[in-house]
Write an enzyme that holds these catalytic residues in place. Sequence first.
Site, PDB file in Angstrom:
ATOM      1  N   HIS A 106      35.872  42.526  34.620  1.00 10.42           N
ATOM      2  CA  HIS A 106      35.314  42.818  33.291  1.00 10.42           C
ATOM      3  C   HIS A 106      34.931  41.499  32.616  1.00 10.42           C
ATOM      4  CE1 HIS A 106      35.128  43.976  29.062  1.00 10.42           C
ATOM      5  NE2 HIS A 106      34.935  45.220  29.495  1.00 10.42           N
ATOM      6  N   GLU A 145      27.336  45.916  32.397  1.00  9.85           N
ATOM      7  CA  GLU A 145      27.766  45.690  31.014  1.00  9.85           C
ATOM      8  C   GLU A 145      27.267  44.333  30.560  1.00  9.85           C
ATOM      9  OE1 GLU A 145      31.508  48.129  29.935  1.00  9.85           O
ATOM     10  OE2 GLU A 145      32.136  46.205  30.699  1.00  9.85           O
TER      11      GLU A 145
HETATM   12  C1  PEP Z   1      33.677  47.405  27.404  1.00 10.64           C
HETATM   13  O1  PEP Z   1      34.152  46.344  26.984  1.00 10.64           O
HETATM   14  O2  PEP Z   1      33.911  47.797  28.577  1.00 10.64           O
HETATM   15  C2  PEP Z   1      32.842  48.171  26.490  1.00 10.64           C
HETATM   16  C3  PEP Z   1      31.973  48.973  27.011  1.00 10.64           C
HETATM   17  O3  PEP Z   1      33.057  47.975  25.149  1.00 10.64           O
HETATM   18  P1  PEP Z   1      32.268  48.670  23.904  1.00 10.64           P
HETATM   19  O4  PEP Z   1      31.878  50.058  24.343  1.00 10.64           O
HETATM   20  O5  PEP Z   1      33.261  48.684  22.812  1.00 10.64           O
HETATM   21  O6  PEP Z   1      31.075  47.803  23.631  1.00 10.64           O
END
Ligand code: PEP
Length: 255
Positions: free
Chosen positions: A99, A171
């Site tokens: 992550h 992400e």
């Molecule tokens: C994450 O950190 O995996 C994430 C998706 O956070 P958020 O949805 O709060 O942006």
Amino acid sequence: MSERVPLVIGNWKTNKKVAEVYDFLQEIQGKLPDPKKVEVGIAAQDIYLHEMVKRSKELDIPVSVFAENVHWADEGSYTGETSPAALADIDVSGSIVGHYERRKMFKETNGSVGLKVTATLRNGLVPIVAIAEDATHYNPDDEDMAPLTEIAVGLAGVDKAKAENIVIAYEPAWAIGASEAPSLEIIEHAGKVIRKSLAILFTQEVADKIRIQYGGSATPENSKEILGLEDIDGLLIGRASLEPAAFLSMVNDAI
Ligand code: PEP
């Protein structure tokens, strides 16, 4: 039409006390869709995982339980780390690996991500491999973009026969914990680049079976449109997964 079953996972990070964990499970009991249509998971702090697995079985909740991080060794002298073999032993389904918050704050590298991916697969766990970097440099003209470094290095040691069990979570670093998600165009482009990179590494046939999630400021307001994108097969949800109603709404958008 894609045969990939959507996978929606909540990433609770370092949130919730034990009573809140139990309340959440009770709140979603009887409200999740058929897992043949949408698979649902929650990634939580290690201290809750064993009990979450037990309770979701007892309450007949079709939710998979994930760790947020995992070590690469099955056992040994690694104080403070969690063994993938121990996670498998308590029926945890998998773990998030690499992550962005771990890469940034705990100095995880593509190399350590690779070791962890191999370790999870070796133990029959599903690695949710988070990709945060190069794909964020959106360039609509760059259709033949080279394989993303995070995929090329992070997944280089993975056995082709097991690769279809990997899940990729796209992400973009700048969208995590932000006020809005990227445009649909950016997310779709990243999905295509990631699938192309996976095909270079594992063959197109395997790449077509690998699920790609989107994560970063996904909310009940934008989830349906994101989930409608061709190469996006689910969501990894941070903040919005802490509230049962918001989480359930986004899960149902994946049907
Ligand atoms: C994450 O950190 O995996 C994430 C998706 O956070 P958020 O949805 O709060 O942006």
